[in-house]
Motif scaffolding. Sequence first.
Motif, mmCIF file in Angstrom:
data_model
loop_
_atom_site.group_PDB
_atom_site.id
_atom_site.type_symbol
_atom_site.label_atom_id
_atom_site.label_comp_id
_atom_site.label_asym_id
_atom_site.label_seq_id
_atom_site.Cartn_x
_atom_site.Cartn_y
_atom_site.Cartn_z
ATOM 1 N N PHE A 18 0.654 -1.241 -0.048
ATOM 2 C CA PHE A 18 0.091 0.043 0.137
ATOM 3 C C PHE A 18 0.878 1.220 0.111
ATOM 4 C CE2 PHE A 18 -2.364 3.337 2.279
ATOM 5 C CZ PHE A 18 -3.523 3.595 1.415
ATOM 6 N N VAL A 19 1.921 1.383 0.736
ATOM 7 C CA VAL A 19 2.808 2.492 0.818
ATOM 8 C C VAL A 19 3.449 2.392 -0.302
ATOM 9 C CG1 VAL A 19 4.544 3.364 1.893
ATOM 10 C CG2 VAL A 19 3.024 2.468 3.284
ATOM 11 N N PHE A 20 3.761 1.487 -1.242
ATOM 12 C CA PHE A 20 4.580 1.656 -2.274
ATOM 13 C C PHE A 20 3.639 2.359 -3.177
ATOM 14 C CE2 PHE A 20 5.239 -0.259 -6.370
ATOM 15 C CZ PHE A 20 6.490 0.426 -6.598
ATOM 16 N N LEU A 21 2.410 1.951 -3.590
ATOM 17 C CA LEU A 21 1.530 2.224 -4.389
ATOM 18 C C LEU A 21 1.166 3.751 -4.278
ATOM 19 C CD1 LEU A 21 -0.581 -1.088 -4.883
ATOM 20 C CD2 LEU A 21 0.978 -0.215 -6.490
ATOM 21 N N VAL A 22 0.957 3.928 -3.214
ATOM 22 C CA VAL A 22 0.713 5.476 -2.702
ATOM 23 C C VAL A 22 1.719 6.408 -3.108
ATOM 24 C CG1 VAL A 22 0.087 6.727 -0.914
ATOM 25 C CG2 VAL A 22 -1.362 4.945 -1.254
ATOM 26 N N SER A 23 2.767 6.081 -2.634
ATOM 27 C CA SER A 23 4.191 6.770 -2.689
ATOM 28 C C SER A 23 4.293 7.063 -4.272
ATOM 29 C CB SER A 23 5.224 6.230 -2.062
ATOM 30 O OG SER A 23 5.262 6.480 -0.643
ATOM 31 N N ALA A 24 4.513 5.875 -4.887
ATOM 32 C CA ALA A 24 4.772 5.878 -6.501
ATOM 33 C C ALA A 24 3.718 6.488 -7.297
ATOM 34 C CB ALA A 24 4.840 4.625 -6.954
ATOM 35 N N GLY A 25 2.557 6.323 -6.722
ATOM 36 C CA GLY A 25 1.364 7.070 -7.413
ATOM 37 C C GLY A 25 1.237 8.744 -7.387
ATOM 38 N N SER A 26 1.569 9.093 -6.028
ATOM 39 C CA SER A 26 1.878 10.350 -5.741
ATOM 40 C C SER A 26 2.886 11.024 -6.631
ATOM 41 C CB SER A 26 2.103 10.642 -4.289
ATOM 42 O OG SER A 26 1.026 10.190 -3.566
ATOM 43 N N LEU A 27 3.990 10.427 -6.682
ATOM 44 C CA LEU A 27 5.052 10.871 -7.407
ATOM 45 C C LEU A 27 4.768 10.866 -8.728
ATOM 46 C CD1 LEU A 27 8.219 9.128 -5.866
ATOM 47 C CD2 LEU A 27 7.734 11.335 -6.028
ATOM 48 N N GLY A 28 3.802 9.857 -9.497
ATOM 49 C CA GLY A 28 3.704 9.820 -10.696
ATOM 50 C C GLY A 28 2.520 10.930 -11.098
ATOM 51 N N PHE A 29 1.746 11.303 -10.152
ATOM 52 C CA PHE A 29 0.823 12.565 -10.132
ATOM 53 C C PHE A 29 1.681 13.828 -10.126
ATOM 54 C CE2 PHE A 29 -1.694 15.940 -8.334
ATOM 55 C CZ PHE A 29 -2.762 16.175 -9.322
ATOM 56 N N ALA A 30 2.719 13.963 -9.574
ATOM 57 C CA ALA A 30 3.653 15.362 -9.477
ATOM 58 C C ALA A 30 4.204 15.239 -10.672
ATOM 59 C CB ALA A 30 4.751 14.981 -8.243
ATOM 60 N N PHE A 31 4.977 14.325 -11.268
ATOM 61 C CA PHE A 31 5.498 14.352 -12.609
ATOM 62 C C PHE A 31 4.433 14.436 -13.626
ATOM 63 C CE2 PHE A 31 8.708 11.554 -10.516
ATOM 64 C CZ PHE A 31 9.700 12.187 -10.421
ATOM 65 N N TYR A 32 3.092 14.004 -13.694
ATOM 66 C CA TYR A 32 2.206 14.327 -14.695
ATOM 67 C C TYR A 32 2.022 15.854 -14.582
ATOM 68 C CZ TYR A 32 -2.362 14.914 -16.764
ATOM 69 O OH TYR A 32 -3.398 15.201 -17.367
ATOM 70 N N ALA A 33 1.737 16.513 -13.204
ATOM 71 C CA ALA A 33 1.400 17.775 -13.403
ATOM 72 C C ALA A 33 2.697 18.639 -13.859
ATOM 73 C CB ALA A 33 0.900 18.169 -11.780
ATOM 74 N N GLN A 34 3.777 18.253 -13.459
ATOM 75 C CA GLN A 34 4.943 19.106 -14.080
ATOM 76 C C GLN A 34 5.173 19.079 -15.513
ATOM 77 O OE1 GLN A 34 8.595 17.998 -12.021
ATOM 78 N NE2 GLN A 34 9.842 19.433 -13.268
ATOM 79 N N TYR A 35 5.322 17.911 -16.047
ATOM 80 C CA TYR A 35 5.580 17.725 -17.397
ATOM 81 C C TYR A 35 4.466 17.383 -18.367
ATOM 82 C CZ TYR A 35 10.217 16.580 -15.632
ATOM 83 O OH TYR A 35 11.177 16.815 -14.641
ATOM 84 N N VAL A 36 3.348 17.043 -18.128
ATOM 85 C CA VAL A 36 2.162 17.146 -19.054
ATOM 86 C C VAL A 36 1.294 18.333 -18.884
ATOM 87 C CG1 VAL A 36 -0.012 15.853 -19.534
ATOM 88 C CG2 VAL A 36 2.092 14.807 -18.868
ATOM 89 N N GLN A 37 1.026 18.703 -17.400
ATOM 90 C CA GLN A 37 0.205 20.045 -17.355
ATOM 91 C C GLN A 37 0.835 21.270 -17.313
ATOM 92 O OE1 GLN A 37 -3.263 20.073 -17.228
ATOM 93 N NE2 GLN A 37 -3.205 17.765 -17.718
ATOM 94 N N LYS A 38 2.330 21.134 -17.197
ATOM 95 C CA LYS A 38 3.324 21.931 -17.469
ATOM 96 C C LYS A 38 3.081 23.106 -16.054
ATOM 97 C CE LYS A 38 4.550 21.194 -21.554
ATOM 98 N NZ LYS A 38 5.704 20.232 -21.670
ATOM 99 N N PHE A 39 2.689 22.433 -14.855
ATOM 100 C CA PHE A 39 2.775 23.158 -13.479
ATOM 101 C C PHE A 39 4.163 23.086 -13.197
ATOM 102 C CE2 PHE A 39 -1.600 22.026 -12.969
ATOM 103 C CZ PHE A 39 -2.179 23.286 -13.427
ATOM 104 N N LEU A 40 5.249 24.195 -13.156
ATOM 105 C CA LEU A 40 6.465 24.293 -12.806
ATOM 106 C C LEU A 40 6.490 24.107 -11.237
ATOM 107 C CD1 LEU A 40 7.880 26.621 -15.470
ATOM 108 C CD2 LEU A 40 8.183 24.236 -15.255
ATOM 109 N N PRO A 41 7.227 23.260 -10.701
ATOM 110 C CA PRO A 41 7.570 23.224 -9.341
ATOM 111 C C PRO A 41 8.514 24.315 -8.740
ATOM 112 C CG PRO A 41 8.719 21.383 -10.311
ATOM 113 C CD PRO A 41 8.008 22.179 -11.276
ATOM 114 N N CYS A 42 8.150 24.773 -7.413
ATOM 115 C CA CYS A 42 8.973 25.513 -6.898
ATOM 116 C C CYS A 42 9.969 24.808 -5.963
ATOM 117 C CB CYS A 42 8.361 26.574 -5.630
ATOM 118 S SG CYS A 42 7.503 25.800 -4.474
ATOM 119 N N ILE A 43 11.092 25.320 -5.323
ATOM 120 C CA ILE A 43 11.739 24.562 -4.572
ATOM 121 C C ILE A 43 11.191 23.877 -3.409
ATOM 122 C CG2 ILE A 43 12.624 26.298 -2.937
ATOM 123 C CD1 ILE A 43 15.064 23.487 -4.558
#
Length: 174
Positions: A18-43
Amino acid sequence: MASSYSRRRTPSPLPGLFVFLVSAGSLGFAFYAQYVQKFLPCILCLYQRVPYYSATGLAIISLLLIRQPGLSRGMIYLCGLAFAIGAGIAFYHVGVQELWWDGPEMCGGLTSGASNVADLKAQLLAQPIVRCDKIEWKLFGITMPTVNLFFSIVMAVFCFLAPRSSMMRTTGQN
Protein backbone atom coordinates in the motif's frame (compact mmCIF):
# COMPACT_ATOMS: atom_id res chain seq x y z
CA MET A 1 -11.48 -34.41 22.59
CA ALA A 2 -7.96 -33.31 22.61
CA SER A 3 -7.08 -31.06 19.77
CA SER A 4 -3.79 -29.62 19.03
CA TYR A 5 -4.05 -25.95 18.26
CA SER A 6 -0.94 -24.09 17.31
CA ARG A 7 -0.59 -20.52 16.26
CA ARG A 8 1.83 -19.36 13.67
CA ARG A 9 2.48 -15.75 12.84
CA THR A 10 2.95 -15.01 9.17
CA PRO A 11 3.89 -11.66 7.71
CA SER A 12 1.53 -9.69 5.50
CA PRO A 13 2.93 -7.62 2.62
CA LEU A 14 -0.17 -5.37 2.44
CA PRO A 15 1.15 -2.31 4.35
CA GLY A 16 4.37 -2.26 2.33
CA LEU A 17 2.48 -2.74 -0.91
CA PHE A 18 0.00 0.00 0.00
CA VAL A 19 2.76 2.47 0.93
CA PHE A 20 4.63 1.66 -2.28
CA LEU A 21 1.56 2.16 -4.48
CA VAL A 22 0.52 5.39 -2.77
CA SER A 23 4.05 6.85 -2.83
CA ALA A 24 4.76 5.87 -6.42
CA GLY A 25 1.31 7.08 -7.46
CA SER A 26 1.85 10.43 -5.74
CA LEU A 27 5.18 10.88 -7.49
CA GLY A 28 3.55 9.90 -10.77
CA PHE A 29 0.89 12.57 -10.23
CA ALA A 30 3.57 15.16 -9.44
CA PHE A 31 5.48 14.30 -12.62
CA TYR A 32 2.24 14.38 -14.61
CA ALA A 33 1.42 17.84 -13.26
CA GLN A 34 4.95 19.03 -14.01
CA TYR A 35 5.59 17.55 -17.45
CA VAL A 36 2.11 17.13 -18.95
CA GLN A 37 0.12 19.93 -17.32
CA LYS A 38 3.20 22.22 -17.29
CA PHE A 39 2.91 23.23 -13.62
CA LEU A 40 6.48 24.18 -12.79
CA PRO A 41 7.42 23.22 -9.21
CA CYS A 42 9.08 25.64 -6.83
CA ILE A 43 11.91 24.49 -4.60
CA LEU A 44 9.51 23.64 -1.74
CA CYS A 45 7.43 21.52 -4.12
CA LEU A 46 10.58 19.60 -4.99
CA TYR A 47 11.43 19.20 -1.29
CA GLN A 48 7.95 17.77 -0.69
CA ARG A 49 8.74 14.94 -3.11
CA VAL A 50 11.73 13.69 -1.09
CA PRO A 51 9.62 11.89 1.57
CA TYR A 52 7.74 10.10 -1.22
CA TYR A 53 11.02 8.98 -2.81
CA SER A 54 12.13 7.75 0.62
CA ALA A 55 8.85 5.98 1.37
CA THR A 56 8.89 4.29 -2.05
CA GLY A 57 12.36 2.89 -1.41
CA LEU A 58 11.60 1.90 2.18
CA ALA A 59 8.39 0.16 1.10
CA ILE A 60 10.33 -1.86 -1.47
CA ILE A 61 12.83 -2.85 1.23
CA SER A 62 9.90 -3.78 3.50
CA LEU A 63 8.52 -6.05 0.80
CA LEU A 64 11.92 -7.64 0.24
CA LEU A 65 12.28 -8.27 3.98
CA ILE A 66 8.79 -9.69 4.43
CA ARG A 67 10.19 -12.95 5.86
CA GLN A 68 11.86 -10.91 8.59
CA PRO A 69 8.82 -9.31 10.21
CA GLY A 70 10.72 -7.08 12.63
CA LEU A 71 12.79 -5.48 9.89
CA SER A 72 9.83 -5.25 7.54
CA ARG A 73 7.77 -3.47 10.22
CA GLY A 74 10.72 -1.18 10.94
CA MET A 75 10.78 -0.08 7.31
CA ILE A 76 7.08 0.82 7.49
CA TYR A 77 7.72 2.82 10.68
CA LEU A 78 10.48 4.67 8.83
CA CYS A 79 7.98 5.39 6.05
CA GLY A 80 5.78 6.94 8.75
CA LEU A 81 8.70 9.12 9.83
CA ALA A 82 9.28 10.17 6.21
CA PHE A 83 5.61 11.11 5.84
CA ALA A 84 5.70 13.04 9.14
CA ILE A 85 8.68 15.02 7.83
CA GLY A 86 6.77 15.52 4.58
CA ALA A 87 3.84 16.92 6.56
CA GLY A 88 6.21 19.40 8.19
CA ILE A 89 7.57 20.52 4.81
CA ALA A 90 4.03 20.81 3.44
CA PHE A 91 2.93 22.86 6.47
CA TYR A 92 5.88 25.20 5.94
CA HIS A 93 4.93 25.55 2.25
CA VAL A 94 1.30 26.28 3.14
CA GLY A 95 2.54 29.01 5.49
CA VAL A 96 4.65 30.52 2.72
CA GLN A 97 1.71 30.47 0.30
CA GLU A 98 -0.62 32.01 2.87
CA LEU A 99 2.06 34.66 3.63
CA TRP A 100 2.26 33.63 7.29
CA TRP A 101 6.06 33.73 6.96
CA ASP A 102 8.70 34.24 4.32
CA GLY A 103 9.98 31.35 2.25
CA PRO A 104 13.61 30.40 1.92
CA GLU A 105 15.91 32.60 -0.13
CA MET A 106 15.88 29.99 -2.91
CA CYS A 107 12.15 30.47 -3.47
CA GLY A 108 11.86 32.23 -6.76
CA GLY A 109 15.59 32.47 -7.10
CA LEU A 110 18.12 30.66 -9.22
CA THR A 111 21.21 28.90 -8.00
CA SER A 112 23.76 29.82 -10.60
CA GLY A 113 27.04 28.32 -11.65
CA ALA A 114 27.66 31.23 -14.00
CA SER A 115 31.21 32.45 -14.23
CA ASN A 116 30.37 35.90 -15.56
CA VAL A 117 27.50 38.35 -15.85
CA ALA A 118 26.65 37.40 -19.45
CA ASP A 119 26.27 33.72 -18.50
CA LEU A 120 24.15 34.66 -15.47
CA LYS A 121 21.93 36.85 -17.64
CA ALA A 122 21.48 34.01 -20.15
CA GLN A 123 20.54 31.60 -17.33
CA LEU A 124 18.07 34.06 -15.83
CA LEU A 125 16.38 34.68 -19.16
CA ALA A 126 16.18 30.94 -19.94
CA GLN A 127 14.75 29.85 -16.59
CA PRO A 128 11.20 30.62 -15.51
CA ILE A 129 11.12 31.87 -11.95
CA VAL A 130 8.74 29.84 -9.81
CA ARG A 131 7.89 31.55 -6.57
CA CYS A 132 7.02 29.45 -3.52
CA ASP A 133 4.24 31.82 -2.47
CA LYS A 134 2.51 31.71 -5.86
CA ILE A 135 -0.49 29.40 -5.92
CA GLU A 136 -0.26 27.42 -9.14
CA TRP A 137 -3.27 25.12 -8.66
CA LYS A 138 -6.43 25.05 -6.53
CA LEU A 139 -9.34 22.68 -6.25
CA PHE A 140 -12.31 23.98 -4.23
CA GLY A 141 -9.94 26.59 -2.78
CA ILE A 142 -7.44 23.97 -1.59
CA THR A 143 -3.85 24.22 -2.82
CA MET A 144 -1.54 21.30 -3.59
CA PRO A 145 0.65 21.85 -0.48
CA THR A 146 -2.53 21.77 1.64
CA VAL A 147 -3.61 18.52 0.00
CA ASN A 148 -0.12 17.15 0.57
CA LEU A 149 -0.18 18.23 4.23
CA PHE A 150 -3.34 16.26 5.01
CA PHE A 151 -2.30 13.34 2.81
CA SER A 152 1.10 13.13 4.54
CA ILE A 153 -0.52 13.17 7.97
CA VAL A 154 -2.91 10.36 7.00
CA MET A 155 -0.07 8.29 5.56
CA ALA A 156 2.12 8.88 8.62
CA VAL A 157 -0.68 7.70 10.93
CA PHE A 158 -1.28 4.68 8.70
CA CYS A 159 2.42 3.76 8.76
CA PHE A 160 2.62 4.06 12.55
CA LEU A 161 -0.54 1.98 13.12
CA ALA A 162 -0.52 -0.58 10.29
CA PRO A 163 2.46 -2.67 11.46
CA ARG A 164 0.74 -3.40 14.76
CA SER A 165 -2.47 -4.67 13.23
CA SER A 166 -1.78 -6.03 9.77
CA MET A 167 1.90 -6.82 9.36
CA MET A 168 1.32 -9.99 11.33
CA ARG A 169 -1.80 -12.04 11.05
CA THR A 170 -2.37 -15.12 13.12
CA THR A 171 -3.43 -18.30 11.44
CA GLY A 172 -4.65 -21.29 13.40
CA GLN A 173 -3.93 -24.87 12.43
CA ASN A 174 -5.76 -27.92 13.74
